[in-house]
Write a protein that holds these residues in place. Structure first.
Motif, PDB file in Angstrom:
ATOM      1  N   CYS A  15      -0.392  -8.463  -1.824  1.00 28.84           N
ATOM      2  CA  CYS A  15      -0.300  -9.762  -1.162  1.00 28.84           C
ATOM      3  C   CYS A  15      -0.211  -9.594   0.357  1.00 28.84           C
ATOM      4  O   CYS A  15      -0.619 -10.497   1.102  1.00 28.84           O
ATOM      5  N   HIS A  16       0.309  -8.464   0.812  1.00 30.33           N
ATOM      6  CA  HIS A  16       0.507  -8.239   2.247  1.00 30.33           C
ATOM      7  C   HIS A  16       0.132  -6.812   2.620  1.00 30.33           C
ATOM      8  O   HIS A  16       0.187  -5.901   1.789  1.00 30.33           O
ATOM      9  N   ASP A  17      -0.217  -6.643   3.881  1.00 33.98           N
ATOM     10  CA  ASP A  17      -0.268  -5.311   4.478  1.00 33.98           C
ATOM     11  C   ASP A  17       0.367  -5.416   5.855  1.00 33.98           C
ATOM     12  O   ASP A  17      -0.161  -6.088   6.744  1.00 33.98           O
ATOM     13  N   TYR A  18       1.520  -4.799   6.015  1.00 37.36           N
ATOM     14  CA  TYR A  18       2.302  -4.925   7.242  1.00 37.36           C
ATOM     15  C   TYR A  18       2.020  -3.823   8.277  1.00 37.36           C
ATOM     16  O   TYR A  18       2.799  -3.638   9.210  1.00 37.36           O
ATOM     17  N   LEU A  19       0.917  -3.095   8.101  1.00 33.65           N
ATOM     18  CA  LEU A  19       0.452  -2.139   9.108  1.00 33.65           C
ATOM     19  C   LEU A  19       1.532  -1.125   9.499  1.00 33.65           C
ATOM     20  O   LEU A  19       2.143  -1.210  10.571  1.00 33.65           O
ATOM     21  N   PRO A  20       1.774  -0.168   8.635  1.00 33.37           N
ATOM     22  CA  PRO A  20       2.769   0.856   8.976  1.00 33.37           C
ATOM     23  C   PRO A  20       2.352   1.621  10.223  1.00 33.37           C
ATOM     24  O   PRO A  20       1.182   1.645  10.611  1.00 33.37           O
ATOM     25  N   GLU A  21       3.334   2.228  10.854  1.00 33.60           N
ATOM     26  CA  GLU A  21       3.075   2.964  12.088  1.00 33.60           C
ATOM     27  C   GLU A  21       1.978   4.000  11.875  1.00 33.60           C
ATOM     28  O   GLU A  21       1.981   4.740  10.887  1.00 33.60           O
ATOM     29  N   GLY A  22       1.012   4.015  12.772  1.00 32.20           N
ATOM     30  CA  GLY A  22      -0.084   4.959  12.672  1.00 32.20           C
ATOM     31  C   GLY A  22      -1.344   4.382  12.067  1.00 32.20           C
ATOM     32  O   GLY A  22      -2.387   5.052  12.041  1.00 32.20           O
ATOM     33  N   ARG A  23      -1.285   3.129  11.569  1.00 32.93           N
ATOM     34  CA  ARG A  23      -2.475   2.476  11.007  1.00 32.93           C
ATOM     35  C   ARG A  23      -2.613   1.101  11.637  1.00 32.93           C
ATOM     36  O   ARG A  23      -1.678   0.300  11.579  1.00 32.93           O
ATOM     37  N   ASP A  24      -3.780   0.799  12.203  1.00 34.28           N
ATOM     38  CA  ASP A  24      -3.982  -0.469  12.896  1.00 34.28           C
ATOM     39  C   ASP A  24      -5.053  -1.336  12.243  1.00 34.28           C
ATOM     40  O   ASP A  24      -5.603  -2.238  12.871  1.00 34.28           O
ATOM     41  N   TYR A  25      -5.369  -1.080  10.992  1.00 30.69           N
ATOM     42  CA  TYR A  25      -6.360  -1.866  10.270  1.00 30.69           C
ATOM     43  C   TYR A  25      -5.783  -2.256   8.911  1.00 30.69           C
ATOM     44  O   TYR A  25      -4.966  -1.531   8.338  1.00 30.69           O
ATOM     45  N   PHE A  26      -6.211  -3.414   8.410  1.00 27.78           N
ATOM     46  CA  PHE A  26      -5.669  -3.937   7.159  1.00 27.78           C
ATOM     47  C   PHE A  26      -6.381  -3.320   5.951  1.00 27.78           C
ATOM     48  O   PHE A  26      -7.608  -3.222   5.919  1.00 27.78           O
ATOM     49  N   MET A  51       0.841  -1.189   0.000  1.00 28.81           N
ATOM     50  CA  MET A  51       0.000   0.000   0.000  1.00 28.81           C
ATOM     51  C   MET A  51       0.888   1.254   0.000  1.00 28.81           C
ATOM     52  O   MET A  51       2.036   1.216   0.448  1.00 28.81           O
ATOM     53  N   PRO A  52       0.367   2.362  -0.523  1.00 36.24           N
ATOM     54  CA  PRO A  52       1.217   3.553  -0.668  1.00 36.24           C
ATOM     55  C   PRO A  52       1.913   3.993   0.614  1.00 36.24           C
ATOM     56  O   PRO A  52       3.040   4.495   0.560  1.00 36.24           O
TER      57      PRO A  52
END
Length: 305
Positions: free
Chosen positions: A221-232, A184-185
């Motif tokens: 294929c993945h979303d590794y939850l960057p800092e500041g986001r807690d939802y996929f 994701m961006p």
């Protein structure tokens, strides 16, 4: 040749109003992986992309937690599964493709450059002469520009190496399943320091994907939850990525990307499941052969990665 393949994929996306896939994503939170079921609403034929077999490294036990919702969805929708599509030999989860194939039928496929991955990791795991290293564990190997159908949905395969030599993206109607090439961006792009990976090659693969029409839907294929986001989240567009990808948006050139990617990769630990994952996934999700006592063993090479 590469330009011809991209033109074919672009034309496919432009004509996709007639061939819009139905897409359902299933998140496996422990591995941050999204498995997709993609189907043609007219024929109910389907493909499953990047499935996950639950694996506990402490006990060595597998389970079906990650794919039980996938199985239920396929049954509820009355879908026929023709393909199990792997975007690459994953290093962060074990593939469930053989189990799903046994349950639903269909062919397991991956990019043709999987042979390079098998050569490298077959040696690392001392897999022996019984491991063919020619891609024959898979039912089908895709070259760049390969085409097939899911019901009436046209599919074009794009070779997008850099994260691994075997990475491919599947253009299905107006949607592209990009594997680990990009995220994701707000998270950016995949690492390029695995054996056979290359940051410069990855940049060129990213730009190839970003030459598709702006409205093209991209599925991660993945979303590794960057800092500041807690939802996929796992869907964006070419326009979104060109405007906002923190590593590869428009205006970031190849040299700057390579410096960023190589510097960042030196700080990253190996994925928690890389050793079990790759030795299974290079075999199309099959476990190594059982030994003479009937037990299957996964190897842990020491001080090699």
């Amino acid at each position: 040749m590469a330009e011809t393949v991209l033109a074919k994929a672009t034309a496919q996306v432009a004509a996709a109003q007639k061939h819009m896939p139905v897409i359902k994503g299933f998140v496996d939170a422990p591995t941050c992986t999204v498995t997709y079921v993609v189907h043609d609403p007219a024929t109910r034929r389907a493909a499953i992309v990047d499935s996950v077999l639950t694996y506990d490294p402490a006990s060595g036990r597998t389970a079906l937690d990650a794919i039980n919702p996938v199985i239920a969805y396929v049954a509820e929708q009355g879908l026929g599964v023709d393909w199990h599509l792997e975007t690459h030999a994953h290093a962060d989860h074990l593939s469930a493709a053989p189990y799903l194939q046994h349950k639903f039928g269909g062919e397991i496929s991956i990019g043709a450059h999987i042979c390079e991955v098998q050569q490298t990791f077959g040696k690392l795991f001392n897999a022996g002469t019984d491991f063919a290293r020619d891609g024959s564990d898979f039912d089908h190997l895709w070259a760049d520009g390969g085409t097939f159908q899911i019901g009436n949905l046209p599919v074009t395969v794009l070779h997008v190496p850099g994260h691994t030599p075997a990475c491919v993206a599947y253009v299905i109607g107006d949607a592209v399943f990009v594997g680990d090439t990009m995220f994701m961006p707000d998270y950016g792009t995949a690492r390029a320091d695995f054996p056979g990976g290359d940051a410069r090659t990855l940049f060129r693969s990213l730009r190839r994907l970003l030459e598709l029409p702006p409205e093209t839907r991209l599925f991660m294929c993945h979303d590794y939850l960057p800092e500041g986001r807690d939802y996929f989240v796992w869907e964006s567009t070419v326009a979104d990525q060109r405007r906002a990808n923190v590593h590869a948006r428009d205006g970031i050139d190849e040299g700057a990307f390579v410096v960023m990617r190589e510097t960042r990769d030196r700080t990253l630990p190996m994925p928690r499941l890389i050793l079990p994952s790759v030795q299974v996934n290079m075999r199309a999700g099959h476990m190594p052969p059982a030994e003479e006592n009937g037990i299957v063993y996964l190897k842990i090479p020491v001080n090699q990665l």
